[in-house]
Design a protein around this motif. Structure first.
Motif, PDB file in Angstrom:
ATOM      1  N   THR A 147      -6.705  21.782   9.362  1.00  0.00           N
ATOM      2  CA  THR A 147      -6.479  21.699   7.919  1.00  0.00           C
ATOM      3  C   THR A 147      -7.583  20.903   7.243  1.00  0.00           C
ATOM      4  O   THR A 147      -8.038  21.259   6.142  1.00  0.00           O
ATOM      5  CB  THR A 147      -5.114  21.057   7.628  1.00  0.00           C
ATOM      6  OG1 THR A 147      -4.088  21.791   8.294  1.00  0.00           O
ATOM      7  CG2 THR A 147      -4.829  21.039   6.144  1.00  0.00           C
ATOM      8  N   VAL A 170      -9.806  22.628   4.272  1.00  0.00           N
ATOM      9  CA  VAL A 170      -9.743  22.135   2.892  1.00  0.00           C
ATOM     10  C   VAL A 170     -11.104  21.635   2.433  1.00  0.00           C
ATOM     11  O   VAL A 170     -11.574  21.976   1.338  1.00  0.00           O
ATOM     12  CB  VAL A 170      -8.675  21.029   2.773  1.00  0.00           C
ATOM     13  CG1 VAL A 170      -8.741  20.365   1.401  1.00  0.00           C
ATOM     14  CG2 VAL A 170      -7.294  21.607   2.999  1.00  0.00           C
ATOM     15  N   LYS A 225     -13.928  24.067   1.333  1.00  0.00           N
ATOM     16  CA  LYS A 225     -13.842  24.722   0.028  1.00  0.00           C
ATOM     17  C   LYS A 225     -14.436  23.891  -1.100  1.00  0.00           C
ATOM     18  O   LYS A 225     -14.441  24.337  -2.252  1.00  0.00           O
ATOM     19  CB  LYS A 225     -12.379  25.023  -0.303  1.00  0.00           C
ATOM     20  CG  LYS A 225     -11.701  25.956   0.687  1.00  0.00           C
ATOM     21  CD  LYS A 225     -10.241  26.162   0.320  1.00  0.00           C
ATOM     22  CE  LYS A 225      -9.538  27.050   1.334  1.00  0.00           C
ATOM     23  NZ  LYS A 225      -8.092  27.236   0.996  1.00  0.00           N
ATOM     24  N   LEU A 234      -8.674  15.122  -2.640  1.00  0.00           N
ATOM     25  CA  LEU A 234      -8.753  15.828  -1.365  1.00  0.00           C
ATOM     26  C   LEU A 234      -7.704  15.317  -0.386  1.00  0.00           C
ATOM     27  O   LEU A 234      -7.101  16.108   0.362  1.00  0.00           O
ATOM     28  CB  LEU A 234     -10.149  15.664  -0.776  1.00  0.00           C
ATOM     29  CG  LEU A 234     -11.300  16.271  -1.596  1.00  0.00           C
ATOM     30  CD1 LEU A 234     -12.629  16.040  -0.902  1.00  0.00           C
ATOM     31  CD2 LEU A 234     -11.082  17.755  -1.823  1.00  0.00           C
ATOM     32  N   ASP A 239      -4.494  16.980  -1.306  1.00  0.00           N
ATOM     33  CA  ASP A 239      -4.457  18.403  -0.928  1.00  0.00           C
ATOM     34  C   ASP A 239      -4.157  18.570   0.562  1.00  0.00           C
ATOM     35  O   ASP A 239      -3.316  19.404   0.948  1.00  0.00           O
ATOM     36  CB  ASP A 239      -5.794  19.061  -1.277  1.00  0.00           C
ATOM     37  CG  ASP A 239      -6.010  19.159  -2.782  1.00  0.00           C
ATOM     38  OD1 ASP A 239      -5.018  19.016  -3.523  1.00  0.00           O
ATOM     39  OD2 ASP A 239      -7.166  19.359  -3.207  1.00  0.00           O
ATOM     40  N   VAL A 240      -4.835  17.793   1.397  1.00  0.00           N
ATOM     41  CA  VAL A 240      -4.596  17.887   2.847  1.00  0.00           C
ATOM     42  C   VAL A 240      -3.172  17.471   3.182  1.00  0.00           C
ATOM     43  O   VAL A 240      -2.497  18.090   4.021  1.00  0.00           O
ATOM     44  CB  VAL A 240      -5.620  17.025   3.604  1.00  0.00           C
ATOM     45  CG1 VAL A 240      -5.338  17.048   5.104  1.00  0.00           C
ATOM     46  CG2 VAL A 240      -7.042  17.517   3.341  1.00  0.00           C
ATOM     47  N   ILE A 254      -0.618  20.288   2.321  1.00  0.00           N
ATOM     48  CA  ILE A 254      -0.675  21.422   3.252  1.00  0.00           C
ATOM     49  C   ILE A 254      -0.046  21.045   4.591  1.00  0.00           C
ATOM     50  O   ILE A 254       0.752  21.808   5.167  1.00  0.00           O
ATOM     51  CB  ILE A 254      -2.124  21.883   3.421  1.00  0.00           C
ATOM     52  CG1 ILE A 254      -2.667  22.430   2.090  1.00  0.00           C
ATOM     53  CG2 ILE A 254      -2.240  22.942   4.511  1.00  0.00           C
ATOM     54  CD1 ILE A 254      -4.134  22.802   2.136  1.00  0.00           C
TER      55      ILE A 254
END
Length: 261
Positions: free
Chosen positions: A118, A122, A125, A138, A141-142, A145
């Motif tokens: 993951t 991530v 991108k 960031l 986001d990780v 997920i």
């Protein structure tokens, strides 16, 4: 009771003690026991004293405390094709012992491998500047997920922190040159803005002086005062521009005509 009798019942006593020791389990406050009866899930017990049927029931201990897992350095290629090495730390805990034992073989290893993949997916991108300046976004986001994917395993990912972003030495020099160019650009923009503001101020001052001719005379006297205070022998004699224009026109009018060849 004779010695032969004691010798005969000693193995029985030892067997009973062994069975009693195998049937009694003590779980701490932060532990839970997943109990299986003849291989089938029965219940989740704990904390405290747990009594099992030896040979029939088995128990697997599960720790409910927060686990701190260090994610090894991962080779990531950013969206702007920059190769970096990134490592992170993941904080998670077991919220459902039943699913943590039954749904996945080893939830610690599974969570660690998922965190590595993951993290690479991530960060790949995003551009390098975003990795360096928007690390909090960031991390979130990780974490989202990972939390969504480990929910089926009874795992709650509390937080993810990116620790280091290692960049190649050549890229560090390129970033330094970029920062220097950015500072020069800002300096030029600031200088141009200053010139623009000075020009606007001079225009307003000229318009104000044009409204009142006496103000120009006062400005002249102020300039003379400043020059006199510098202990110089320079003499300033202002000449109006319209006077010079008149003299130039008279000189052009009195000029003899050119001789014919």
């Amino acid at each position: 009771m004779s010695f032969d009798t004691l010798t005969g019942i000693a193995p029985v006593i030892i067997l009973l003690v062994a069975l009693l020791a195998a049937s009694i389990k003590i779980l701490r406050e932060y532990e839970r026991g997943v109990v299986f009866t003849l291989g089938r899930f029965t219940s989740v017990k704990g904390p405290g004293l747990i009594i099992l049927i030896p040979g029939i029931q088995q128990m697997v201990r599960v720790d409910l405390r927060v686990v701190t897992m260090d994610v090894p350095s991962q080779d990531v290629i950013s969206r702007d094709n920059v190769s970096v090495k990134v490592n992170a730390v993941v904080y998670f805990r077991v919220v459902d012992p039943q699913r943590a034992i039954i749904a996945v073989e080893n939830f610690l290893m599974a969570t660690g491998q998922l965190a590595q993949t993951t993290l690479r997916a991530v960060l790949g991108k995003h551009e390098l500047d975003e990795m360096l300046t928007e690390r909090d976004r960031l991390n979130l986001d990780v974490q989202k997920i990972l939390d969504a994917q480990t929910d089926a395993w009874g795992i709650k990912v509390a937080n993810v922190e990116i620790k280091h972003v290692d960049i190649d030495e050549s890229m560090i020099r390129a970033i330094a040159r970029q920062a220097e160019a950015e500072r020069e650009r800002r300096a030029k923009v600031i200088h141009a803005e200053g010139e623009k503001q000075a020009a606007v101020a001079l225009l307003e001052a000229a318009q104000m002086l044009a409204v009142e001719p006496a103000a120009m005379q006062l400005r002249y006297l102020q300039t003379l005062t400043q020059v006199a205070g510098d202990r110089t022998s320079t003499v300033i004699f202002p000449v109006p521009g319209n006077l010079l224009d008149g003299l130039f026109k008279q000189a052009m009018a009195g000029k003899p005509p050119a001789a014919e060849p």
